[in-house]
Each structure stands twice: as C-alpha cells, then as structure tokens.
Design an enzyme around this catalytic site. Structure first.
Site, PDB file in Angstrom:
ATOM      1  N   ALA A 241       5.052  35.920  42.581  1.00 26.23           N
ATOM      2  CA  ALA A 241       6.092  35.477  41.658  1.00 26.23           C
ATOM      3  C   ALA A 241       6.323  36.386  40.462  1.00 26.23           C
ATOM      4  O   ALA A 241       7.421  36.374  39.892  1.00 26.23           O
ATOM      5  CB  ALA A 241       5.747  34.075  41.148  1.00 26.23           C
ATOM      6  N   ALA A 242       5.317  37.118  40.007  1.00 27.86           N
ATOM      7  CA  ALA A 242       5.447  37.891  38.770  1.00 27.86           C
ATOM      8  C   ALA A 242       6.515  38.976  38.908  1.00 27.86           C
ATOM      9  O   ALA A 242       6.670  39.551  39.990  1.00 27.86           O
ATOM     10  CB  ALA A 242       4.099  38.523  38.422  1.00 27.86           C
ATOM     11  N   GLY A 244       8.506  36.821  37.220  1.00 26.19           N
ATOM     12  CA  GLY A 244       8.953  35.463  37.036  1.00 26.19           C
ATOM     13  C   GLY A 244      10.436  35.169  37.039  1.00 26.19           C
ATOM     14  O   GLY A 244      10.829  34.038  36.768  1.00 26.19           O
ATOM     15  N   GLY A 245      11.278  36.141  37.356  1.00 23.90           N
ATOM     16  CA  GLY A 245      12.716  35.882  37.368  1.00 23.90           C
ATOM     17  C   GLY A 245      13.097  34.746  38.304  1.00 23.90           C
ATOM     18  O   GLY A 245      13.869  33.845  37.950  1.00 23.90           O
ATOM     19  N   LYS A 246      12.552  34.774  39.511  1.00 20.68           N
ATOM     20  CA  LYS A 246      12.876  33.745  40.496  1.00 20.68           C
ATOM     21  C   LYS A 246      12.234  32.413  40.120  1.00 20.68           C
ATOM     22  O   LYS A 246      12.813  31.346  40.348  1.00 20.68           O
ATOM     23  CB  LYS A 246      12.441  34.208  41.890  1.00 20.68           C
ATOM     24  CG  LYS A 246      13.134  35.497  42.335  1.00 20.68           C
ATOM     25  CD  LYS A 246      12.572  36.023  43.643  1.00 20.68           C
ATOM     26  CE  LYS A 246      13.176  37.365  44.016  1.00 20.68           C
ATOM     27  NZ  LYS A 246      12.773  38.445  43.081  1.00 20.68           N
ATOM     28  N   ASP A 287      -4.834  34.520  45.013  1.00 24.27           N
ATOM     29  CA  ASP A 287      -4.458  35.109  46.291  1.00 24.27           C
ATOM     30  C   ASP A 287      -3.477  34.196  47.023  1.00 24.27           C
ATOM     31  O   ASP A 287      -3.690  32.980  47.108  1.00 24.27           O
ATOM     32  CB  ASP A 287      -5.729  35.305  47.130  1.00 24.27           C
ATOM     33  CG  ASP A 287      -5.483  36.041  48.427  1.00 24.27           C
ATOM     34  OD1 ASP A 287      -4.312  36.329  48.753  1.00 24.27           O
ATOM     35  OD2 ASP A 287      -6.473  36.331  49.134  1.00 24.27           O
ATOM     36  N   CYS A 354      12.253  43.750  48.400  1.00 21.71           N
ATOM     37  CA  CYS A 354      13.149  44.702  47.733  1.00 21.71           C
ATOM     38  C   CYS A 354      13.008  46.062  48.420  1.00 21.71           C
ATOM     39  O   CYS A 354      12.697  47.070  47.787  1.00 21.71           O
ATOM     40  CB  CYS A 354      12.857  44.791  46.238  1.00 21.71           C
ATOM     41  SG  CYS A 354      11.146  45.138  45.810  1.00 21.71           S
TER      42      CYS A 354
END
Length: 423
Positions: A241-242, A244-246, A287, A354
């Site tokens: 997640a980092a 954290g935009g999503k 993890d 990405c």
C-alpha cells in the site's frame, strides 16, 4: 557565484554518481539523507537538475563526445553532463561553468581536470543549444528497450520514449470535489477525475495542502482504486500500500481499509499522509504472505519493475539492469494467489502493476484465471471515466502507456484488471 547554486549543483552531481556508479535509485539516496544539508527549495532544485540530466543523458553524451578525446572519470563526466544539460536548456553560462569548475577543483582526484571542464563547457555554451534540438529523442538502454520492443511496435516505442523525454506534470487526487480543486490550484480536470498542473512549483505551498484536501498521485495510479469502487462499510485490503494514495482513495469512499506493506519508512509516510488528509485506515507493517482473514475487496499493487514510471523516474533505467525481472514475476504470482485466497465468495480483486511489461500484467492475469476455476475477469469494470475502450486488452485488463493522453502530458504506464471470485 551563488553559494546556494554551487551546493545545489554539487548535490545533483552526487545523486548522479550514486545512480550511475552505484546503481542506486535516486529516491533511496535521498531517503538516506543525501540532500539533508540543503534547504527545501535547493533540495528540490538539486533533485530536478539530476532528474533532467538523466532524462537527457544521451543527448548530453553525444554533444560532449565532440569535445572529448576519451571519457573522463565518472564524477567529472557527470559534472560535464549536468552542466551541458543546463546550458542547452538556457542556463546562464557564467554561473553554470564556474560552479562546474569549482566542483571538480574541490576533489582530490578531479582537481587536475578543471581546465578540461572549463574548456569543454565553453565550447558547449557557444554552440550546444543550437545543436541540442537536432539530436534524436533519447532512447532507453538496450536491456530495457529490447523486451519493450518485443511487446510493442517500433512506432509505439518511439512515442513512449518521447513521453519519457517530455517528463511528467503533477497530478493530484481530490479528497472531495475535483472540479473545485482544479479551480483552486489553477489546474486542468482530466477525464478520469484527476487534477493536472503543468508547473506546480512547491507542492506544499499549493492551496488545500495544509487542509488535506488532496494528495499527489499520477492519473494512471489513481485508476485502480476507481476500478475497485470500494463501497461504504466494505472490508477492503490494500496490499503493498505505501505510500498510500490508493489507501486514501479507498478510505475516502467510506470503506474500512487495512493497508499492508513491509517497508517501515514508507508506511510512516502513509501514516503522515492519512493524518494530513484526515482519513482513517488500519496500518499494518508486515509481509503480504502473513495476512489472514476474508475481505469483500482487495487491491494488490504488486512489486514490479516500475518500468511504467520512467517519465517521472528517469534514474530507473540506469540504476537497474533487468536482472530482477524473473524474481519479481515469480513474487507477483505468489502474492496474487495469496490475495485471491483472502477474498470472500463473491468478492473482487484489482491486480495492478506500474509496469510496461506484459509478463507483469496481462500474462499474470491470464495464468491466474487458468489456475483458479472460480476466478473470472470483469472487463466491464475497467470501463471507467477517461478510459478509451481501445486500451482494454484481450484478457479483459486495462493497459495504460506513457504516450496516452500525449497532448495533455501523458500518464504512467500501468496495467490493471478486476478479478471476481465465484459466490
């Protein structure tokens, strides 16, 4: 000569040395404190100078070849590259050349080259700007261009490289009304709902930053959460997640989101971002494979080659060599299978990377569907605002490229697909 200008250029050369010599990503070097002695404005300028030099490296080297009998030591070469790019982009010759000479003269191993640096750069200043625009758009290194050329035709490759060379504007995701944000910051509202600024200046000084009304997120990176369409009250897992935009997009939709990543420093940034925008999420530093439970929806932004982000991170082709591709592809498969196992019956999962490489996108989804009898691809889910139906791939995912929206400034390369689990 400005002391600030000298320190900024010296720091930019240090970044280039770490990328070109040590194979380190610029973000890692900066995070380690490489620019901590500079004030925020000079820190941003040093990073911009290094970024522009890497983006234009092929052109700089072609111009310098005319004036060098042999390649100098790496630091001297990077001083020349940096100064050449500045001069050819309109930098004041006096300040650029003086700083370059001083940087070289301060090094024990490079001091003897200050005469060469002065002479070469004066020649570049004389005719370099005129020659600059005659040179071709810089190409990707062969280790990366070859697999991408296999995936896309040569014409597309040239368009992608042109998008990389053009660089990237700044995109914002609004916490609330995107149209109002576009008006407030003087930006353009994109078809997908992101807000784009061509010349943003200092990000933290933009209207609404302190109030937490938006966050920086490339328009392409904002689409996976839009495809997921988290609903109020849903239990959602955001894996890898980092920063954290999503996570913030999912939280803003009213879902109960758990954000997981194994990088403590990046997760601290996620916490800071959540605090600034006043959104709630459960933050887990851990993890992916250790996660348990059952979720209504999952977003997996899997670790990948990041080849879709080169327009913003031109250091990547020089810091890497492609040797990690195999390990990354294997990790993506393992993570995807584990994430599918965490879905409730009837649940949905957005897999995204990405990356511009089909092995990290289209192929992963095709093979996952073949492994899991109760998993299907929902191709209609990716038909969201701003998406051209021509971007939808054969297996039902969405392929984004840097040359898309070229007139508006392009977008990151991305792949995403919505997977649904049988009830």
């Amino acid at each position: 000569m400005s002391k600030s200008g000298y320190q900024t250029r010296r720091s930019a050369v240090h970044l280039l040395d770490k990328v070109m010599g040590d194979g380190r990503l610029m973000s890692d070097v900066i995070q380690a404190g490489a620019l901590q002695k500079l004030d925020p404005a000079d820190r941003a300028r040093a990073q911009r100078l290094a970024t522009e030099t890497l983006r234009s490296l092929e052109r700089a080297d072609r111009l310098l070849q005319k004036h060098l009998k042999k390649t100098p030591a790496m630091t001297v070469q990077n001083v020349l590259r940096l100064a050449t790019v500045e001069l050819c982009q309109g930098g004041a010759a006096h300040g650029v050349i003086n700083d370059a000479v001083e940087i070289v003269s301060k090094g024990k191993r490079t001091a003897g080259m200050k005469g060469l640096v002065n002479a070469v750069l004066r020649k570049v200043a004389d005719k370099g700007q005129e020659d600059w625009d005659k040179l071709r758009v810089p190409r990707l290194p062969k280790w990366l261009r070859k697999p991408l050329a296999q995936a896309y035709c040569n014409e597309v490759m040239l368009e992608i490289e042109a998008a990389h060379f053009a660089g990237a504007p700044l995109d914002l995701t609004a916490k609330g009304d995107a149209a109002a944000l576009a008006e407030a910051v003087g930006g353009r509202l994109l078809p997908s709902g992101s807000v784009r600024l061509q010349d943003a200046g200092q990000v933290t000084a933009l209207p609404g930053f302190t109030q937490g009304q938006w966050w920086v997120q490339d328009a392409a990176a904002a689409l996976p959460a839009k495809v997921l369409k988290a609903q109020p009250g849903e239990k959602v897992l955001d894996l890898c997640a980092a920063p954290g935009g999503k996570t913030m997009q999912i939280a803003a939709a009213g879902a109960h989101v758990t954000a997981v990543d194994d990088n403590p420093a990046r997760m601290e940034r996620l916490r800071e971002n959540l605090k600034r925008v006043q959104l709630q999420a459960k933050v887990v530093v851990g993890d992916v494979m250790a996660q348990e439970g059952q979720y209504d929806a999952i977003l997996l932004d899997a670790p990948c080659s990041a080849t879709g982000t080169i327009r913003r991170h031109p250091d990547l082709p020089f810091a890497k060599d492609g040797s990690e591709f195999g390990d990354l592809i294997g990790m993506q498969e393992v993570f995807l299978d584990h994430a599918i196992g965490l879905l409730k019956p009837g649940g949905r999962l957005v897999f995204c990377t990405c990356s511009l490489l089909p092995d990290e996108g289209e192929v992963q989804v095709e093979e996952a569907v073949a492994r899991w009898a109760d998993i299907t691809v929902d191709r209609d889910a990716v038909l969201i605002d701003g998406v051209d139906p021509a971007w939808i791939t054969e297996e039902g995912g969405l392929r984004l490229r840097p040359d898309y929206w070229a007139a508006q400034g392009g977008m990151d390369g991305f792949y995403m697909a919505m997977l649904r689990k049988g009830a």
